[in-house]
Write a protein that holds these residues in place. Structure first.
Motif, mmCIF file in Angstrom:
data_model
loop_
_atom_site.group_PDB
_atom_site.id
_atom_site.type_symbol
_atom_site.label_atom_id
_atom_site.label_comp_id
_atom_site.label_asym_id
_atom_site.label_seq_id
_atom_site.Cartn_x
_atom_site.Cartn_y
_atom_site.Cartn_z
ATOM 1 N N MET A 170 0.825 -1.174 0.000
ATOM 2 C CA MET A 170 0.000 0.000 0.000
ATOM 3 C C MET A 170 0.874 1.243 0.000
ATOM 4 N N LEU A 171 0.345 2.316 -0.602
ATOM 5 C CA LEU A 171 1.112 3.541 -0.794
ATOM 6 C C LEU A 171 1.393 4.221 0.542
ATOM 7 N N THR A 172 0.408 4.222 1.440
ATOM 8 C CA THR A 172 0.567 4.885 2.718
ATOM 9 C C THR A 172 1.659 4.206 3.526
ATOM 10 N N SER A 173 1.673 2.919 3.517
ATOM 11 C CA SER A 173 2.686 2.237 4.302
ATOM 12 C C SER A 173 4.075 2.470 3.732
ATOM 13 N N SER A 174 4.222 2.617 2.419
ATOM 14 C CA SER A 174 5.543 2.900 1.856
ATOM 15 C C SER A 174 6.005 4.311 2.233
ATOM 16 N N ILE A 175 5.091 5.263 2.309
ATOM 17 C CA ILE A 175 5.454 6.628 2.721
ATOM 18 C C ILE A 175 5.847 6.611 4.181
ATOM 19 N N LEU A 176 5.081 5.897 4.999
ATOM 20 C CA LEU A 176 5.380 5.827 6.422
ATOM 21 C C LEU A 176 6.733 5.151 6.650
ATOM 22 N N LYS A 177 7.028 4.126 5.841
ATOM 23 C CA LYS A 177 8.315 3.450 5.968
ATOM 24 C C LYS A 177 9.442 4.397 5.576
ATOM 25 N N ALA A 178 9.223 5.202 4.525
ATOM 26 C CA ALA A 178 10.258 6.129 4.086
ATOM 27 C C ALA A 178 10.512 7.197 5.152
ATOM 28 N N LEU A 179 9.462 7.578 5.893
ATOM 29 C CA LEU A 179 9.605 8.589 6.958
ATOM 30 C C LEU A 179 10.012 7.960 8.280
ATOM 31 N N HIS A 180 10.105 6.655 8.321
ATOM 32 C CA HIS A 180 10.450 5.903 9.522
ATOM 33 C C HIS A 180 9.435 6.171 10.629
ATOM 34 N N VAL A 181 8.133 6.146 10.258
ATOM 35 C CA VAL A 181 7.052 6.382 11.213
ATOM 36 C C VAL A 181 6.131 5.179 11.160
ATOM 37 N N THR A 182 5.688 4.744 12.329
ATOM 38 C CA THR A 182 4.752 3.630 12.379
ATOM 39 C C THR A 182 3.347 4.159 12.212
ATOM 40 N N LEU A 183 2.430 3.267 11.872
ATOM 41 C CA LEU A 183 1.037 3.657 11.660
ATOM 42 C C LEU A 183 0.410 4.154 12.952
ATOM 43 N N ASP A 184 0.734 3.542 14.060
ATOM 44 C CA ASP A 184 0.188 3.975 15.340
ATOM 45 C C ASP A 184 0.650 5.408 15.671
ATOM 46 N N TYR A 185 1.894 5.622 15.452
ATOM 47 C CA TYR A 185 2.451 6.962 15.719
ATOM 48 C C TYR A 185 1.795 7.990 14.798
ATOM 49 N N PHE A 186 1.590 7.640 13.558
ATOM 50 C CA PHE A 186 0.959 8.534 12.590
ATOM 51 C C PHE A 186 -0.468 8.849 13.002
ATOM 52 N N LEU A 187 -1.207 7.856 13.451
ATOM 53 C CA LEU A 187 -2.588 8.073 13.896
ATOM 54 C C LEU A 187 -2.633 8.978 15.130
ATOM 55 N N VAL A 188 -1.727 8.765 16.048
ATOM 56 C CA VAL A 188 -1.683 9.591 17.267
ATOM 57 C C VAL A 188 -1.415 11.054 16.886
ATOM 58 N N ILE A 189 -0.492 11.260 15.969
ATOM 59 C CA ILE A 189 -0.185 12.630 15.534
ATOM 60 C C ILE A 189 -1.403 13.265 14.864
ATOM 61 N N ASN A 190 -2.075 12.509 14.000
ATOM 62 C CA ASN A 190 -3.257 13.043 13.325
ATOM 63 C C ASN A 190 -4.391 13.332 14.298
ATOM 64 N N ILE A 191 -4.646 12.432 15.217
ATOM 65 C CA ILE A 191 -5.716 12.641 16.200
ATOM 66 C C ILE A 191 -5.363 13.828 17.095
ATOM 67 N N GLY A 192 -4.099 13.902 17.508
ATOM 68 C CA GLY A 192 -3.666 15.046 18.340
ATOM 69 C C GLY A 192 -3.844 16.362 17.591
ATOM 70 N N GLY A 193 -3.486 16.372 16.317
ATOM 71 C CA GLY A 193 -3.657 17.577 15.502
ATOM 72 C C GLY A 193 -5.113 17.953 15.359
ATOM 73 N N MET A 194 -5.975 16.941 15.183
ATOM 74 C CA MET A 194 -7.407 17.226 15.064
ATOM 75 C C MET A 194 -7.968 17.757 16.379
ATOM 76 N N VAL A 195 -7.508 17.230 17.497
ATOM 77 C CA VAL A 195 -7.965 17.734 18.803
ATOM 78 C C VAL A 195 -7.539 19.195 18.963
ATOM 79 N N ILE A 196 -6.303 19.500 18.605
ATOM 80 C CA ILE A 196 -5.815 20.885 18.698
ATOM 81 C C ILE A 196 -6.648 21.798 17.800
ATOM 82 N N LEU A 197 -6.924 21.356 16.566
ATOM 83 C CA LEU A 197 -7.746 22.147 15.652
ATOM 84 C C LEU A 197 -9.163 22.332 16.191
ATOM 85 N N PHE A 198 -9.709 21.269 16.811
ATOM 86 C CA PHE A 198 -11.045 21.368 17.395
ATOM 87 C C PHE A 198 -11.068 22.384 18.537
ATOM 88 N N VAL A 199 -10.066 22.347 19.399
ATOM 89 C CA VAL A 199 -9.986 23.304 20.513
ATOM 90 C C VAL A 199 -9.854 24.721 19.974
#
Length: 169
Positions: free
Chosen positions: A1-30
């Protein structure tokens, strides 16, 4: 999958990516909630500003002030015309007045004789000299033009004329 290849290139795991996205959405919501609260406060203040304490809005206040200014300008113009009229008449009015009482003759005492000087702003007018004697009372009228008299003046008339001309209007 394309997303997993990008995450591998950035050396980021999917869990870490989700946490960052959810945290960003919470900040935007606040931030969105804060902006909405500030917008509500601003709307409330705007409504209070546009609607006065008695329901009198700012537009009506501005219109009323405009009418008042127009009325004041008309009054100023009327007063200017009135002042111009008064000024033109004032030059003809006797505004410098001097009375000097004196004894014309030694045998008649009590300062019964007098000189009355009436001058306008250009020092033109009249001199009235009332001389009291034992025989009666004699009144003389002399015209003054710009501080000068074509008829000879007695010393009392000269003094009274100088006193009248020295007065400021």
């Amino acid at each position: 999958m394309l997303t997993s290849s990008i995450l591998k290139a950035l050396h980021v795991t999917l869990d870490y990516f989700l946490v960052i996205n959810i945290g960003g959405m919470v900040i935007l919501f606040v931030l969105a909630v804060i902006i909405l609260v500030k917008l509500a406060n601003m709307k409330k203040k705007y409504k209070q500003f546009m609607t006065g304490a008695n329901g009198y809005n700012l537009e009506q206040i501005v219109l009323d002030q405009g009418e008042e200014i127009t009325g004041i300008k008309k009054n100023v113009n009327d007063h200017d015309d009135y002042i111009t009229t008064i000024s033109s008449h004032f030059s003809e009015v006797y505004s410098k007045i001097h009375v000097m009482k004196y004894d014309a003759f030694k045998e008649v005492g009590g300062n019964m004789s007098f000189v009355l000087v009436l001058l306008n702003i250009q020092n033109s007018g009249i001199i009235i000299n009332s001389i009291r004697s034992t025989d009666g009372n004699y009144i003389y009228l002399k015209e003054v033009e710009k501080g000068e008299c074509s008829t000879a003046l007695c010393k009392e008339e000269i003094i009274a004329l100088k006193e009248a001309m020295a007065k400021s209007v």
